[in-house]
Scaffold this active site. Structure first.
Site, mmCIF file in Angstrom:
data_model
loop_
_atom_site.group_PDB
_atom_site.id
_atom_site.type_symbol
_atom_site.label_atom_id
_atom_site.label_comp_id
_atom_site.label_asym_id
_atom_site.label_seq_id
_atom_site.Cartn_x
_atom_site.Cartn_y
_atom_site.Cartn_z
ATOM 1 N N GLY A 16 0.794 -1.233 0.000
ATOM 2 C CA GLY A 16 0.000 0.000 0.000
ATOM 3 C C GLY A 16 0.823 1.277 0.000
ATOM 4 O O GLY A 16 0.320 2.331 0.408
ATOM 5 N N ILE A 96 -7.331 -9.990 -11.501
ATOM 6 C CA ILE A 96 -7.821 -9.464 -12.781
ATOM 7 C C ILE A 96 -9.325 -9.266 -12.654
ATOM 8 O O ILE A 96 -10.053 -10.186 -12.268
ATOM 9 C CB ILE A 96 -7.497 -10.449 -13.918
ATOM 10 N N LEU A 97 -9.771 -8.071 -12.942
ATOM 11 C CA LEU A 97 -11.197 -7.772 -12.811
ATOM 12 C C LEU A 97 -11.943 -8.230 -14.064
ATOM 13 O O LEU A 97 -11.447 -8.066 -15.183
ATOM 14 C CB LEU A 97 -11.390 -6.273 -12.603
ATOM 15 N N HIS A 113 0.984 0.154 -13.535
ATOM 16 C CA HIS A 113 1.753 -1.023 -13.983
ATOM 17 C C HIS A 113 3.240 -0.682 -13.891
ATOM 18 O O HIS A 113 3.681 0.316 -14.472
ATOM 19 C CB HIS A 113 1.348 -1.364 -15.421
HETATM 20 C C1 GRF Z 1 3.374 -1.405 -7.496
HETATM 21 O O1 GRF Z 1 4.679 -1.649 -7.945
HETATM 22 C C2 GRF Z 1 2.395 -1.343 -8.636
HETATM 23 O O2 GRF Z 1 2.953 -0.838 -9.805
HETATM 24 C C3 GRF Z 1 2.022 -2.792 -8.833
HETATM 25 O O3 GRF Z 1 1.964 -3.307 -7.511
HETATM 26 C C4 GRF Z 1 2.858 -2.571 -6.674
HETATM 27 C C5 GRF Z 1 2.084 -2.133 -5.464
HETATM 28 O O4 GRF Z 1 2.930 -1.554 -4.490
HETATM 29 N N1 GRF Z 1 0.808 -2.915 -9.575
HETATM 30 P P1 GRF Z 1 2.291 -0.923 -3.183
HETATM 31 O O5 GRF Z 1 1.386 -1.976 -2.562
HETATM 32 O O6 GRF Z 1 1.509 0.291 -3.593
HETATM 33 O O7 GRF Z 1 3.442 -0.586 -2.290
#
Ligand code: GRF
Length: 208
Positions: A16, A96-97, A113
């Site tokens: 998070g 995946i939604l 991403h």
């Molecule tokens: C991030 O690297 C995001 O790009 C990917 O999942 C990770 C989440 O990191 N989809 P966090 O939980 O926000 O620290």
């Protein structure tokens, strides 16, 4: 005049840190929006404590054994709809939604991403980019913020992207840290642009 502030629902599954960047930006006025709810697909992850510290409602929607994706997404939909969000942010949401879910929020679901558009879809994108750099054919990766119109994995109209270099002296840790730092900034900037467009659209609607 009452200033309209877009309502954000943030969906998470883990650490998070991007949720934290959004919460901090809202609190400090860098993002003119409100996080009205956080939905976690996992119990006990740090993202939940982050939301609670900011006094944001959190609902855990964890899959139950043998549950179909359709059934899970139906439960998820009820919860997310309950927050009446203007924008749904997938910030490390590791599922995946389905189209059934996404159709309820047309042009409203935004994903982060950790790679450039079209590259390294799926999980462990940062680790895979780093491994490729050690095989001497990759010198950079990047980050993408995009809309999620359908079930495609890490695809959809690109809202913003940025190249992130991989240096010869990097370790996986130092590269990961750089990626997350850039993600936090790009995600907040992109959401702010989106929110401002959203507010402008609301104002046009209210005078027309
Ligand atoms: C991030 O690297 C995001 O790009 C990917 O999942 C990770 C989440 O990191 N989809 P966090 O939980 O926000 O620290």
């Amino acid at each position: 005049m009452k200033v309209f502030r877009p309502r954000l629902a943030v969906m998470v599954s883990g650490n998070g840190s991007n949720l934290q960047a959004i919460l901090d930006a809202c609190e400090h006025g860098l993002l003119r929006a409100d996080v009205v709810g956080v939905v976690s697909s996992k119990e006990g992850v740090p993202a939940i404590a982050r939301a609670e510290r900011s006094k944001v409602s959190v609902v855990v929607v964890a899959p139950v054994p043998n549950e179909t994706r359709a059934a899970y997404d139906l439960r998820l939909l009820e919860v997310v709809k309950g927050f009446s969000p203007d924008i749904v942010v997938l910030a490390g949401f590791m599922r995946i939604l389905s189209n059934n879910f996404l159709q309820q929020f047309p042009s409203q679901v935004v994903n982060l991403h950790p790679a450039l558009p079209g590259e390294l879809p799926g999980t462990h994108s940062i680790e895979r980019a780093f491994a490729e750099s050690r095989d001497n054919w990759r010198t950079h990766s990047g980050i993408t913020v995009h809309l999620v119109p359908n079930e495609g994995v890490d695809t959809g109209p690109v809202l913003a992207s940025e190249v992130v270099p991989i240096h010869a002296h990097d370790t996986l840790e130092s590269f990961t840290e750089r990626m997350h730092e850039r993600e936090h900034i790009l995600l907040v900037q992109t959401l702010n642009d989106l929110c401002q467009n959203f507010v402008a659209g609301q104002e046009i609607d209210s005078v027309s």
